[in-house]
Design an enzyme around this catalytic site. Structure first.
Site, PDB file in Angstrom:
ATOM      1  N   ASP A   8     -33.447  83.804  29.381  1.00  0.00           N
ATOM      2  CA  ASP A   8     -34.338  83.461  28.268  1.00  0.00           C
ATOM      3  C   ASP A   8     -33.616  82.472  27.372  1.00  0.00           C
ATOM      4  O   ASP A   8     -32.493  82.736  26.922  1.00  0.00           O
ATOM      5  CB  ASP A   8     -34.703  84.711  27.458  1.00  0.00           C
ATOM      6  N   ASP A 127     -48.776  89.707  30.056  1.00  0.00           N
ATOM      7  CA  ASP A 127     -47.951  90.526  29.172  1.00  0.00           C
ATOM      8  C   ASP A 127     -48.865  91.503  28.451  1.00  0.00           C
ATOM      9  O   ASP A 127     -49.886  91.091  27.885  1.00  0.00           O
ATOM     10  CB  ASP A 127     -47.228  89.644  28.149  1.00  0.00           C
TER      11      ASP A 127
END
Length: 237
Positions: A8, A127
């Protein structure tokens, strides 16, 4: 099963978040490309990249680091975060990214995702918070069920669905296998679990459940998962 170690990117660094909160970011490396190289050395075929700044800004924000990763590694790369138009998709593919993850835009403009999936290697990122789809860097929860969104792309030509249980992301509390299987059943597509993985117990449970792939993040960075052992176990199957 495919294991996709994750990097990330936030402000040019490799970080991990807890439950998707930017203020929870913990920096693990100032040189993300070196992390990708390490994944390659450990036997990984893929790396899962997320441009966190991009996810919130709605446009690419960590381009230099992404280029560096591509230049220094022979891995396959998938990338998500801030991809909202065809121009950005083309730019990343020209850079050598292997496939792109469309998340928020899949909720707001499913027709666009279908059009892109017909032309380019696209993965849909779903998500969810308590089974409902979260968008815009998880900053907002929609009124759509994650399984309904998965059904929407069953015949759209996307390569896979990555489903993240936001409440478990970065918490190392175990993968939500039931949620992942529900997405797989709804879509009929290759489904990759994300969020909550801690150790080999999770890897074995995912294999047992017949899940196609999993993202590995904090478990690697915090040392609770031996990635080499995980690759060996998966390859032995």
């Amino acid at each position: 099963m495919t294991i996709l170690p994750a990097i990330d990117l936030k402000d040019g660094k490799a970080v991990r978040l807890s439950k998707g909160l930017m203020e929870s970011a913990k920096i693990y490396s100032d040189e993300p490309w070196q992390v990708a190289k390490r994944f390659e050395e450990l036997g990984s075929e893929w790396v899962h990249l997320v441009d966190l700044n991009g996810a919130f800004a709605g446009k690419p924000e960590n381009l230099e680091q992404i280029k560096k990763i591509r230049e220094n590694c022979n891995l396959k790369l998938e990338l998500g975060g801030g991809i909202r138009d065809e121009e950005t998709i083309k730019m990343y593919l020209d850079l050598g990214i292997d496939r792109l993850i469309l998340g928020s835009i899949a909720v707001k403009d499913p027709k666009f995702v279908r059009e892109m999936a017909a032309k380019y290697p696209i993965v849909v990122g779903i998500d969810a918070i308590d089974g409902m789809v979260a968008v815009e860097g998880w900053g907002e929860v929609s009124d759509m069920k994650a399984t309904d969104l998965a059904k929407e792309f069953a015949d759209a030509g996307v390569e896979a669905i990555i489903c993240t249980d936001v409440g478990r992301d970065g918490m190392m509390t175990g993968v939500n296998i039931d949620f992942t299987l529900a997405i797989k059943e709804a879509s009929g597509l290759e489904t990759i679990a994300s969020g909550g993985l801690k150790d080999m117990t999770d890897i074995n449970a995912l294999i047992e459940a017949g899940i196609d792939g999993t993202i590995v993040g904090k478990a690697f960075y915090e040392g609770t998962l031996d990635l080499e052992e995980a690759f060996r176990t998966v390859n032995a199957g």
